[in-house]
Design a protein around this motif. Structure first.
Motif, mmCIF file in Angstrom:
data_model
loop_
_atom_site.group_PDB
_atom_site.id
_atom_site.type_symbol
_atom_site.label_atom_id
_atom_site.label_comp_id
_atom_site.label_asym_id
_atom_site.label_seq_id
_atom_site.Cartn_x
_atom_site.Cartn_y
_atom_site.Cartn_z
ATOM 1 N N TRP A 19 0.836 -1.213 0.000
ATOM 2 C CA TRP A 19 0.000 0.000 0.000
ATOM 3 C C TRP A 19 0.861 1.250 0.000
ATOM 4 O O TRP A 19 1.865 1.265 0.711
ATOM 5 C CB TRP A 19 -0.899 -0.021 1.253
ATOM 6 C CG TRP A 19 -1.849 1.130 1.362
ATOM 7 C CD1 TRP A 19 -1.672 2.270 2.087
ATOM 8 C CD2 TRP A 19 -3.126 1.239 0.752
ATOM 9 N NE1 TRP A 19 -2.752 3.083 1.965
ATOM 10 C CE2 TRP A 19 -3.673 2.483 1.141
ATOM 11 C CE3 TRP A 19 -3.863 0.418 -0.116
ATOM 12 C CZ2 TRP A 19 -4.923 2.912 0.721
ATOM 13 C CZ3 TRP A 19 -5.090 0.848 -0.520
ATOM 14 C CH2 TRP A 19 -5.622 2.087 -0.112
ATOM 15 N N PRO A 20 0.588 2.289 -0.730
ATOM 16 C CA PRO A 20 -0.547 2.489 -1.634
ATOM 17 C C PRO A 20 -0.197 2.211 -3.092
ATOM 18 O O PRO A 20 -0.864 2.729 -3.987
ATOM 19 C CB PRO A 20 -0.860 3.965 -1.422
ATOM 20 C CG PRO A 20 0.487 4.589 -1.181
ATOM 21 C CD PRO A 20 1.352 3.545 -0.541
ATOM 22 N N SER A 21 0.814 1.400 -3.333
ATOM 23 C CA SER A 21 1.203 1.167 -4.731
ATOM 24 C C SER A 21 0.119 0.366 -5.466
ATOM 25 O O SER A 21 -0.647 -0.384 -4.855
ATOM 26 C CB SER A 21 2.543 0.425 -4.762
ATOM 27 O OG SER A 21 2.421 -0.796 -5.426
ATOM 28 N N PHE A 52 -3.905 -8.089 -4.620
ATOM 29 C CA PHE A 52 -4.065 -8.697 -3.297
ATOM 30 C C PHE A 52 -5.360 -8.235 -2.638
ATOM 31 O O PHE A 52 -6.040 -9.006 -1.963
ATOM 32 C CB PHE A 52 -2.843 -8.380 -2.418
ATOM 33 C CG PHE A 52 -1.591 -9.012 -2.957
ATOM 34 C CD1 PHE A 52 -1.359 -10.358 -2.795
ATOM 35 C CD2 PHE A 52 -0.669 -8.258 -3.686
ATOM 36 C CE1 PHE A 52 -0.220 -10.963 -3.319
ATOM 37 C CE2 PHE A 52 0.465 -8.845 -4.217
ATOM 38 C CZ PHE A 52 0.696 -10.200 -4.034
ATOM 39 N N TRP A 53 -5.699 -6.966 -2.833
ATOM 40 C CA TRP A 53 -6.982 -6.495 -2.284
ATOM 41 C C TRP A 53 -8.156 -7.175 -2.977
ATOM 42 O O TRP A 53 -9.151 -7.508 -2.328
ATOM 43 C CB TRP A 53 -7.117 -4.979 -2.414
ATOM 44 C CG TRP A 53 -6.186 -4.223 -1.532
ATOM 45 C CD1 TRP A 53 -5.238 -3.321 -1.906
ATOM 46 C CD2 TRP A 53 -6.098 -4.313 -0.096
ATOM 47 N NE1 TRP A 53 -4.559 -2.850 -0.814
ATOM 48 C CE2 TRP A 53 -5.071 -3.443 0.323
ATOM 49 C CE3 TRP A 53 -6.768 -5.051 0.875
ATOM 50 C CZ2 TRP A 53 -4.705 -3.284 1.653
ATOM 51 C CZ3 TRP A 53 -6.413 -4.902 2.204
ATOM 52 C CH2 TRP A 53 -5.397 -4.034 2.580
ATOM 53 N N LEU A 54 -8.035 -7.381 -4.276
ATOM 54 C CA LEU A 54 -9.140 -8.048 -4.986
ATOM 55 C C LEU A 54 -9.348 -9.466 -4.456
ATOM 56 O O LEU A 54 -10.477 -9.910 -4.245
ATOM 57 C CB LEU A 54 -8.867 -8.080 -6.496
ATOM 58 C CG LEU A 54 -8.925 -6.720 -7.204
ATOM 59 C CD1 LEU A 54 -8.585 -6.873 -8.686
ATOM 60 C CD2 LEU A 54 -10.303 -6.071 -7.042
ATOM 61 N N ALA A 55 -8.226 -10.151 -4.230
ATOM 62 C CA ALA A 55 -8.329 -11.527 -3.717
ATOM 63 C C ALA A 55 -8.855 -11.523 -2.280
ATOM 64 O O ALA A 55 -9.752 -12.294 -1.918
ATOM 65 C CB ALA A 55 -6.970 -12.211 -3.783
ATOM 66 N N TYR A 56 -8.309 -10.605 -1.468
ATOM 67 C CA TYR A 56 -8.780 -10.509 -0.080
ATOM 68 C C TYR A 56 -10.264 -10.146 -0.053
ATOM 69 O O TYR A 56 -11.061 -10.724 0.702
ATOM 70 C CB TYR A 56 -7.964 -9.436 0.652
ATOM 71 C CG TYR A 56 -8.470 -9.110 2.040
ATOM 72 C CD1 TYR A 56 -8.274 -10.000 3.097
ATOM 73 C CD2 TYR A 56 -9.149 -7.912 2.295
ATOM 74 C CE1 TYR A 56 -8.747 -9.705 4.369
ATOM 75 C CE2 TYR A 56 -9.620 -7.614 3.568
ATOM 76 C CZ TYR A 56 -9.417 -8.502 4.600
ATOM 77 O OH TYR A 56 -9.885 -8.212 5.850
ATOM 78 N N SER A 77 -5.955 7.846 6.380
ATOM 79 C CA SER A 77 -5.800 6.856 5.303
ATOM 80 C C SER A 77 -7.012 5.939 5.314
ATOM 81 O O SER A 77 -7.575 5.643 6.387
ATOM 82 C CB SER A 77 -4.535 6.028 5.555
ATOM 83 O OG SER A 77 -4.571 4.845 4.794
ATOM 84 N N ILE A 78 -7.405 5.442 4.130
ATOM 85 C CA ILE A 78 -8.519 4.485 4.101
ATOM 86 C C ILE A 78 -8.022 3.058 4.336
ATOM 87 O O ILE A 78 -8.808 2.117 4.291
ATOM 88 C CB ILE A 78 -9.323 4.538 2.774
ATOM 89 C CG1 ILE A 78 -8.457 4.124 1.587
ATOM 90 C CG2 ILE A 78 -9.980 5.889 2.571
ATOM 91 C CD1 ILE A 78 -9.279 3.691 0.379
#
Ligand code: FES
Lengths: 103, 360
Positions: free
Chosen positions: B69-71, B77-81, B221-222
Motif C-alpha cells: 500500500w498504496p502502490s 491482493f486487495w481483490l483476492a482478499y 488513510s482508508i
C-alpha cells in the motif's frame, strides 16, 4: 395411561428414529447409540414438520427443516430456531417389542 | 395476479397464509433412508481444512496488500482478499448458520459470528430470516430473502455487485438496533427471547466499525477500511453473481424447489468460495446435508431434477433474458424441463391456487 405396542426393537437402527402414528397423533421413536429407546412427539415445535426425516446424533435429534435440535431423552430444545421443548413419552421394551405410554 | 407486494406485513403474505401456501409441505425426491442418513453425517475435517485455507489466505492477502500500500501492486491482493471477505463470508454465514459446516457446534458458532460480521448481517436476526427463507422459499410476502423481486430492478441488481444496496440498508438498521431496539419487521420472524441478542450484536458490530473509522481518521488513510468494511463492497461481486442464480428468473409462489431453484455446475474456485451452494435445488430440498456431501446428494437425485446449468455463464445466459421478460410481464418465469426419469411437476396445485400461467 395406556401402553401402546409401537414397533419391534429391530425396526429402528441404532442412532436412528422412526415415525409412529397412533389414534390421530404422531410420535417419533428413537434408538439411542447406547441401546435405549425413547419417544417424543412426532413433529417439531418450530413448525409443522415430522422429525422422522431428521438426523440422530448421539442423544440429539436434528429437525430436517431448519436444523433445530432437541435432546430426545428430555425433549429439551437445544439449538435455534427451536425454543419450545418437545413432549416426551415413557417407553419400555418387552420381549422384542417397544411400547410407549401415550397420554 | 395483481402487483406483488413483498413486504412481510402486506396482503400477499396474508394471502399466502390464507391459501395454505405458507409453511406448506414441499416436494421431495424419494431417497432411501440409509442413503440419506449417510449423506447427512457431520464431520469437522472438511470445514476445518477449508477454514484454515480461507483465513490463511485472507491474512496473507491482507498482509501483502498492506505491505504494498498504496502502490498499484497492492490491487490484486486487495481483490483476492475482498472476494474472500465480501463473498466467501456469505457462504460461511449460510452453512455455519445451518449448523452443517462442522460437527462441533462451537466451531459453527464462531465461523457464523465472524462471517455475519463480514457480510454485514446481524447474526441474531438473520438466523431467523433464513429459517423463513427455507420454510417459504420465494413465497411473496413471506420470504424475507428474495433477491430479485418482480419486476426486476436492474439498477439495484447491478449496484448489488458492489454491495451498495446492502450497505445502505445495513448501517441505518445497525444504528436502529443498537440505539432503539428491534425493528417491527424483525419482530414478525424473530422470537422475543432473541431480541436482546439482536441489540447486543448490533452494539458490538457498531463499536468495531467506529473504532476502524477512528483509526482511519487518525491515520488519514482508508487503509483500515480496506481491511474492515470496504471489502464487503469491492469483494461482493462473486456472491451476488452466484446468489442471483439461485432463484433468478424461476417461479415464485410454488412448493417444489425444482421450480424455484437452480443448480449450476461451477469451477472449483467458485465452489470453494460458494461452499458448494451451486447445488441449490439439492440444498433446499435437503438442508440437513452438509456442503461437502452436496455433490454426492446431487448424484443421488439428479434423475429427478431439471438439467443443471453447465456453467455460470450458461446460467446467466438463461436467467438474464428471463429477467428482462419479467420487466414486461411480472408473471413470466422459466419452467425448466424435467428428465423422463423425474416425477412431474404438480402445476395443478400452484396454478389452481394462484391463477398463474407458467411460460413454456
Ligand atoms: S421446523 Fe423444525 S427447526 Fe424449523
Amino acid at each position: 395411561m395406556p401402553w401402546i405396542d409401537a414397533c419391534a426393537t429391530t425396526d429402528i437402527d441404532a442412532e436412528d428414529l422412526i415415525r409412529f402414528d397412533h389414534a390421530g397423533a404422531t410420535y417419533a421413536i428413537y434408538h439411542s447409540p447406547d441401546g435405549q429407546f425413547y419417544a417424543t412427539a412426532g413433529k417439531c415445535t418450530h413448525e409443522d414438520v415430522h422429525l422422522s426425516d431428521g438426523l440422530v446424533m448421539d442423544h440429539l435429534i436434528e429437525c430436517p427443516k431448519h436444523n433445530g435440535q432437541f435432546d430426545y431423552r428430555t425433549g429439551e430444545a437445544k439449538r435455534a430456531p427451536v425454543c419450545i421443548n418437545l413432549k416426551t413419552f415413557k417407553t419400555k421394551v418387552e420381549g422384542a417389542r417397544v411400547y410407549i405410554e401415550v397420554s | 395476479m395483481t402487483k406483488r407486494d413483498y413486504s412481510l406485513l402486506g396482503p400477499d403474505g396474508k394471502r399466502a397464509v390464507d391459501i395454505g401456501l405458507a409453511a406448506a409441505e414441499w416436494y421431495h425426491t424419494d431417497v432411501p433412508r440409509k442413503v440419506m442418513k449417510d449423506l447427512m453425517q457431520r464431520s469437522d475435517q472438511p470445514a476445518i481444512r477449508d477454514t484454515v485455507i480461507l483465513y490463511g489466505c485472507m491474512i496473507a492477502f491482507a498482509a501483502a496488500g498492506i505491505a504494498l500500500w498504496p502502490s498499484l501492486w497492492s490491487i490484486p491482493f486487495w481483490l483476492a482478499y475482498g472476494v474472500l471477505y465480501g463473498s466467501a463470508s456469505d457462504s460461511r454465514w449460510h452453512e455455519a448458520g445451518h449448523g452443517t459446516a462442522f460437527k462441533t457446534p462451537w466451531m459453527n458458532n464462531v465461523v457464523y459470528e465472524i462471517a455475519s460480521f463480514m457480510v454485514m448481517r446481524n447474526s441474531a436476526t438473520w438466523r431467523w430470516s433464513h429459517a423463513r427463507h427455507h420454510t417459504d422459499t420465494y413465497i411473496v410476502g413471506r420470504d424475507p430473502e428474495i433477491a430479485i423481486m418482480r419486476p426486476p430492478a436492474f439498477a439495484r441488481l447491478l449496484l448489488a455487485f458492489i454491495g451498495v444496496p446492502d450497505v445502505i440498508a445495513f448501517f441505518p438498521r445497525l444504528v436502529y438496533n443498537a440505539f432503539i431496539g428491534v425493528h417491527p419487521t424483525e419482530k414478525t420472524f424473530v422470537p422475543q427471547s432473541e431480541w436482546p441478542k439482536i441489540v447486543r450484536v448490533a452494539r458490538i458490530s457498531l463499536a468495531i466499525y467506529v473504532a476502524t473509522l477512528a483509526l482511519a481518521l487518525w491515520m488519514r488513510s482508508i487503509l483500515p477500511l480496506m481491511v474492515i468494511g470496504l471489502p464487503r463492497m469491492y469483494g461482493a461481486w462473486h456472491f451476488i453473481m452466484t446468489g442471483l442464480l439461485q432463484h433468478g428468473g424461476l417461479a415464485d409462489n410454488v412448493i417444489d424447489h425444482r421450480l424455484n431453484s437452480r443448480t449450476v455446475y461451477m469451477n472449483p474456485i467458485s465452489r470453494f468460495i460458494y461452499w458448494n451452494m451451486n447445488y441449490h435445488v439439492e440444498h433446499h430440498m435437503f438442508p440437513m446435508v452438509p456442503y461437502h456431501a452436496l455433490p454426492a446428494l446431487h448424484a443421488a437425485i439428479k434423475h429427478d431434477l431439471p438439467r443443471p446449468n453447465a456453467s455460470i455463464a450458461e446460467a446467466f445466459g438463461e436467467m438474464w433474458p428471463a429477467l428482462r421478460r419479467q420487466l414486461a410481464s411480472e408473471e413470466y418465469f422459466l419452467k425448466r424441463d424435467l428428465p423422463a426419469t423425474a416425477k412431474p411437476y404438480r402445476m395443478d396445485f400452484h396454478e389452481g391456487a394462484l391463477g398463474q400461467t407458467p411460460a413454456e
